[in-house]
Motif scaffolding. Structure first.
Motif, PDB file in Angstrom:
ATOM      1  N   CYS A 265       0.851  -1.189   0.000  1.00  0.00           N
ATOM      2  CA  CYS A 265       0.000   0.000   0.000  1.00  0.00           C
ATOM      3  C   CYS A 265       0.888   1.241   0.000  1.00  0.00           C
ATOM      4  O   CYS A 265       1.637   1.471   0.954  1.00  0.00           O
ATOM      5  CB  CYS A 265      -0.901   0.032   1.233  1.00  0.00           C
ATOM      6  N   VAL A 266       0.803   2.035  -1.044  1.00  0.00           N
ATOM      7  CA  VAL A 266       1.637   3.228  -1.175  1.00  0.00           C
ATOM      8  C   VAL A 266       0.739   4.459  -1.099  1.00  0.00           C
ATOM      9  O   VAL A 266      -0.108   4.679  -1.968  1.00  0.00           O
ATOM     10  CB  VAL A 266       2.420   3.229  -2.497  1.00  0.00           C
ATOM     11  N   GLY A 267       0.904   5.237  -0.043  1.00  0.00           N
ATOM     12  CA  GLY A 267       0.154   6.490   0.083  1.00  0.00           C
ATOM     13  C   GLY A 267      -1.317   6.319   0.359  1.00  0.00           C
ATOM     14  O   GLY A 267      -2.099   7.239   0.102  1.00  0.00           O
ATOM     15  N   TYR A 268      -1.715   5.179   0.888  1.00  0.00           N
ATOM     16  CA  TYR A 268      -3.127   4.947   1.202  1.00  0.00           C
ATOM     17  C   TYR A 268      -3.385   5.278   2.669  1.00  0.00           C
ATOM     18  O   TYR A 268      -2.661   4.815   3.550  1.00  0.00           O
ATOM     19  CB  TYR A 268      -3.508   3.493   0.911  1.00  0.00           C
ATOM     20  N   GLY A 269      -4.432   6.074   2.931  1.00  0.00           N
ATOM     21  CA  GLY A 269      -4.718   6.533   4.281  1.00  0.00           C
ATOM     22  C   GLY A 269      -5.727   5.704   5.043  1.00  0.00           C
ATOM     23  O   GLY A 269      -6.110   6.069   6.154  1.00  0.00           O
ATOM     24  N   PHE A 270      -6.210   4.606   4.462  1.00  0.00           N
ATOM     25  CA  PHE A 270      -7.154   3.691   5.114  1.00  0.00           C
ATOM     26  C   PHE A 270      -8.446   4.400   5.524  1.00  0.00           C
ATOM     27  O   PHE A 270      -8.989   4.166   6.607  1.00  0.00           O
ATOM     28  CB  PHE A 270      -6.500   3.007   6.319  1.00  0.00           C
ATOM     29  N   THR A 295       4.516   5.058   3.883  1.00  0.00           N
ATOM     30  CA  THR A 295       3.988   6.374   4.228  1.00  0.00           C
ATOM     31  C   THR A 295       5.024   7.139   5.035  1.00  0.00           C
ATOM     32  O   THR A 295       5.659   6.568   5.927  1.00  0.00           O
ATOM     33  CB  THR A 295       2.677   6.256   5.035  1.00  0.00           C
ATOM     34  N   PRO A 296       5.242   8.407   4.730  1.00  0.00           N
ATOM     35  CA  PRO A 296       6.167   9.193   5.556  1.00  0.00           C
ATOM     36  C   PRO A 296       5.540   9.464   6.921  1.00  0.00           C
ATOM     37  O   PRO A 296       4.398   9.914   7.011  1.00  0.00           O
ATOM     38  CB  PRO A 296       6.355  10.485   4.746  1.00  0.00           C
ATOM     39  N   THR A 297       6.266   9.151   7.969  1.00  0.00           N
ATOM     40  CA  THR A 297       5.751   9.230   9.328  1.00  0.00           C
ATOM     41  C   THR A 297       6.815   9.807  10.251  1.00  0.00           C
ATOM     42  O   THR A 297       7.994   9.474  10.132  1.00  0.00           O
ATOM     43  CB  THR A 297       5.362   7.817   9.839  1.00  0.00           C
ATOM     44  N   LYS A 298       6.424  10.666  11.155  1.00  0.00           N
ATOM     45  CA  LYS A 298       7.372  11.172  12.147  1.00  0.00           C
ATOM     46  C   LYS A 298       7.890   9.997  12.970  1.00  0.00           C
ATOM     47  O   LYS A 298       7.113   9.129  13.374  1.00  0.00           O
ATOM     48  CB  LYS A 298       6.690  12.190  13.052  1.00  0.00           C
ATOM     49  N   PRO A 299       9.197   9.942  13.213  1.00  0.00           N
ATOM     50  CA  PRO A 299       9.776   8.787  13.906  1.00  0.00           C
ATOM     51  C   PRO A 299       9.083   8.451  15.225  1.00  0.00           C
ATOM     52  O   PRO A 299       8.921   7.276  15.558  1.00  0.00           O
ATOM     53  CB  PRO A 299      11.233   9.216  14.136  1.00  0.00           C
ATOM     54  N   ASP A 300       8.670   9.472  15.972  1.00  0.00           N
ATOM     55  CA  ASP A 300       8.038   9.200  17.265  1.00  0.00           C
ATOM     56  C   ASP A 300       6.565   8.815  17.126  1.00  0.00           C
ATOM     57  O   ASP A 300       5.889   8.550  18.130  1.00  0.00           O
ATOM     58  CB  ASP A 300       8.167  10.414  18.194  1.00  0.00           C
ATOM     59  N   GLU A 304       2.457   4.475  16.890  1.00  0.00           N
ATOM     60  CA  GLU A 304       1.073   4.936  16.989  1.00  0.00           C
ATOM     61  C   GLU A 304       0.340   4.790  15.662  1.00  0.00           C
ATOM     62  O   GLU A 304      -0.827   4.375  15.624  1.00  0.00           O
ATOM     63  CB  GLU A 304       1.061   6.400  17.441  1.00  0.00           C
ATOM     64  N   ASN A 305       1.032   5.106  14.572  1.00  0.00           N
ATOM     65  CA  ASN A 305       0.428   4.991  13.248  1.00  0.00           C
ATOM     66  C   ASN A 305       0.121   3.531  12.911  1.00  0.00           C
ATOM     67  O   ASN A 305      -0.938   3.203  12.375  1.00  0.00           O
ATOM     68  CB  ASN A 305       1.363   5.596  12.193  1.00  0.00           C
ATOM     69  N   LEU A 306       1.068   2.656  13.239  1.00  0.00           N
ATOM     70  CA  LEU A 306       0.845   1.226  13.018  1.00  0.00           C
ATOM     71  C   LEU A 306      -0.377   0.731  13.787  1.00  0.00           C
ATOM     72  O   LEU A 306      -1.211   0.000  13.254  1.00  0.00           O
ATOM     73  CB  LEU A 306       2.076   0.441  13.449  1.00  0.00           C
ATOM     74  N   GLN A 307      -0.482   1.154  15.057  1.00  0.00           N
ATOM     75  CA  GLN A 307      -1.602   0.699  15.865  1.00  0.00           C
ATOM     76  C   GLN A 307      -2.919   1.252  15.341  1.00  0.00           C
ATOM     77  O   GLN A 307      -3.953   0.570  15.371  1.00  0.00           O
ATOM     78  CB  GLN A 307      -1.402   1.124  17.328  1.00  0.00           C
ATOM     79  N   HIS A 308      -2.877   2.482  14.824  1.00  0.00           N
ATOM     80  CA  HIS A 308      -4.094   3.070  14.239  1.00  0.00           C
ATOM     81  C   HIS A 308      -4.550   2.273  13.025  1.00  0.00           C
ATOM     82  O   HIS A 308      -5.749   2.017  12.855  1.00  0.00           O
ATOM     83  CB  HIS A 308      -3.826   4.523  13.841  1.00  0.00           C
ATOM     84  N   ILE A 309      -3.607   1.856  12.180  1.00  0.00           N
ATOM     85  CA  ILE A 309      -3.946   1.042  11.008  1.00  0.00           C
ATOM     86  C   ILE A 309      -4.558  -0.285  11.450  1.00  0.00           C
ATOM     87  O   ILE A 309      -5.583  -0.727  10.917  1.00  0.00           O
ATOM     88  CB  ILE A 309      -2.697   0.798  10.135  1.00  0.00           C
ATOM     89  N   ARG A 310      -3.930  -0.932  12.424  1.00  0.00           N
ATOM     90  CA  ARG A 310      -4.453  -2.209  12.918  1.00  0.00           C
ATOM     91  C   ARG A 310      -5.849  -2.054  13.505  1.00  0.00           C
ATOM     92  O   ARG A 310      -6.730  -2.896  13.283  1.00  0.00           O
ATOM     93  CB  ARG A 310      -3.501  -2.781  13.957  1.00  0.00           C
ATOM     94  N   LEU A 323       5.456  -1.274   8.360  1.00  0.00           N
ATOM     95  CA  LEU A 323       5.461   0.114   7.901  1.00  0.00           C
ATOM     96  C   LEU A 323       6.877   0.539   7.560  1.00  0.00           C
ATOM     97  O   LEU A 323       7.797   0.378   8.375  1.00  0.00           O
ATOM     98  CB  LEU A 323       4.879   1.026   8.984  1.00  0.00           C
ATOM     99  N   TRP A 324       7.043   1.061   6.351  1.00  0.00           N
ATOM    100  CA  TRP A 324       8.314   1.655   5.957  1.00  0.00           C
ATOM    101  C   TRP A 324       8.127   3.162   5.871  1.00  0.00           C
ATOM    102  O   TRP A 324       7.268   3.656   5.125  1.00  0.00           O
ATOM    103  CB  TRP A 324       8.786   1.111   4.607  1.00  0.00           C
ATOM    104  N   ASN A 325       8.929   3.870   6.630  1.00  0.00           N
ATOM    105  CA  ASN A 325       8.826   5.320   6.743  1.00  0.00           C
ATOM    106  C   ASN A 325       9.507   5.986   5.541  1.00  0.00           C
ATOM    107  O   ASN A 325      10.637   6.467   5.618  1.00  0.00           O
ATOM    108  CB  ASN A 325       9.469   5.771   8.056  1.00  0.00           C
ATOM    109  N   LEU A 326       8.776   6.004   4.422  1.00  0.00           N
ATOM    110  CA  LEU A 326       9.316   6.519   3.169  1.00  0.00           C
ATOM    111  C   LEU A 326       8.242   7.282   2.403  1.00  0.00           C
ATOM    112  O   LEU A 326       7.054   6.975   2.524  1.00  0.00           O
ATOM    113  CB  LEU A 326       9.799   5.371   2.268  1.00  0.00           C
ATOM    114  N   THR A 327       8.665   8.241   1.613  1.00  0.00           N
ATOM    115  CA  THR A 327       7.748   8.837   0.649  1.00  0.00           C
ATOM    116  C   THR A 327       7.596   7.876  -0.525  1.00  0.00           C
ATOM    117  O   THR A 327       8.428   6.976  -0.720  1.00  0.00           O
ATOM    118  CB  THR A 327       8.271  10.179   0.121  1.00  0.00           C
ATOM    119  N   ALA A 328       6.555   8.060  -1.300  1.00  0.00           N
ATOM    120  CA  ALA A 328       6.354   7.217  -2.480  1.00  0.00           C
ATOM    121  C   ALA A 328       7.539   7.343  -3.445  1.00  0.00           C
ATOM    122  O   ALA A 328       8.009   6.345  -4.003  1.00  0.00           O
ATOM    123  CB  ALA A 328       5.054   7.602  -3.176  1.00  0.00           C
ATOM    124  N   LYS A 329       8.022   8.548  -3.614  1.00  0.00           N
ATOM    125  CA  LYS A 329       9.131   8.779  -4.547  1.00  0.00           C
ATOM    126  C   LYS A 329      10.371   8.026  -4.109  1.00  0.00           C
ATOM    127  O   LYS A 329      11.042   7.359  -4.922  1.00  0.00           O
ATOM    128  CB  LYS A 329       9.424  10.274  -4.659  1.00  0.00           C
TER     129      LYS A 329
END
Length: 357
Positions: A265-270, A295-300, A304-310, A323-329
């Motif tokens: 999933c690239v750039g999908y916000g669920f 998805t680009p995500t603040k390291p801290d 939290e983002n992973l748990q929100h997706i779950r 989760l890989w903390n990367l931009t699509a590019k």
């Protein structure tokens, strides 16, 4: 490790096109709010403020504050529902409209349709257009991956833009249109006879799609009136019975529920409940199946983002989302290889909360 055919499929969301200069749904809201300050748009500002406030109020009642989901799709969907007025199936059960609604529409519900039309015009003529050759070439990473993958690559997208078509043209992108320029689902069933290496399923339509007088889907390079562009905001009613939307949704479910071992999933916000439901069924039905979220995500905020997706997906297993903390590019240019994706399955065991910074 070499993946077999159809074991890897892609899902692209609005965030995949941000690096190409195409704003995501929330970014479109920011652009709309800037427009509402201008002379030609300011008459719609009270209506917009009312609708936005009502949506956020409704989310607040449900306890949804931090992850409030107000975006351009939800705005247009709400305008569509309000336009139905007394034709809405729930009308007999509603005592009266919010008294503020007639005020902000100046007792003319046609204003809802006019506002919607202006938004779609801006979306199709400005926001979703990009200097593709200059800004979206990173999508060619899909072509390079397909060569490395050595199988037909299935890419499902929720985006209306033409980034994949333009950037992966040399690889051959199949969208389902015949030589007569009409869409036909049977084309996808004859994949062995096609030279295209990438099958593109545009789940919500495309800015170059239009239906003719017979209701048949075709495409045009330019000159489509905004009200005739064949795109849908969310899944609502068209998904239930109109192709290609119904066919594409069926294909997404079929591919994800059968051979697929990895959904990227690239750039999908669920935020799409229908898509989420299919993903949930697939991941809960087979815990060995993995989902990689780019998805680009603040390291801290990663955990939290992973748990929100779950939580959003109501997953019964916490180990199959990575989760890989990367931009699509950055992902398409530097990390999208069979070797990198195979690392998700070392000795058939996926790493827990693997993060690439």
């Amino acid at each position: 490790m070499q993946f077999r055919k159809d074991e890897v499929i892609f899902l692209l969301g609005a965030g995949a096109s941000v690096d190409a200069g195409i704003p995501a749904s929330c970014g479109m809201i920011n652009k709309l709010e800037d427009l509402l300050k201008t002379a030609s748009w300011k008459e719609f500002a009270p209506l917009y403020n009312f609708v936005k406030s009502a949506i956020i109020y409704g989310d607040g009642i449900k306890g949804k504050f931090e992850y409030a989901n107000f975006n351009i799709e939800r705005l247009v969907n709400t305008l569509d529902e309000l336009r139905k007025s007394d034709e809405h199936p729930l009308f007999p059960f509603i005592g009266s409209w919010n008294p503020k609604l007639p005020e902000v529409t100046e007792n003319n519900f046609e204003k809802l349709g006019i506002f919607r039309k202006k938004i779609v015009e801006e979306l199709s003529q400005q926001w979703v257009h990009s200097e593709y050759d200059e800004h979206s070439q990173y999508f060619d990473g899909l072509s390079r991956f397909q060569k490395d993958y050595q199988h037909l690559l299935r890419v499902f997208t929720l985006n209306y833009d033409l980034c994949v078509e333009k950037s992966c043209k040399q690889a051959g992108v199949e969208r389902g249109f015949g030589e007569d320029k009409y869409w036909d689902w049977k084309i996808f069933e004859n994949e062995a006879q096609l030279e295209s290496n990438i099958f593109l399923y545009k789940l919500h339509g495309s800015i170059d799609w239009i239906r003719d007088d017979r209701g048949k889907l075709t495409y045009k390079d330019k000159g489509i009136p905004s009200e005739q562009i064949e795109i849908i905001f969310g899944t609502t009613y068209k998904l239930q019975y109109i192709d290609p939307f119904l066919f594409f949704a069926y294909e997404f479910r079929k591919r994800l529920m059968t051979e697929a071992q990895l959904l990227v999933c690239v750039g999908y916000g669920f935020a799409d409940e229908h898509i989420n439901g299919i993903i949930t069924q697939a991941l809960n039905g087979d815990h060995s199946r993995k989902m990689l979220v780019i998805t680009p995500t603040k390291p801290d905020k990663v955990a939290e983002n992973l748990q929100h997706i779950r939580n959003t997906l109501k997953l019964s297993c916490n180990d199959n989302v990575i989760l890989w903390n990367l931009t699509a590019k950055d992902f398409f240019n530097d990390k999208l290889t069979v070797k990198e994706l195979a690392k998700i399955f070392p000795n058939e065991e996926a790493p827990f909360e693997e993060i690439i910074s």
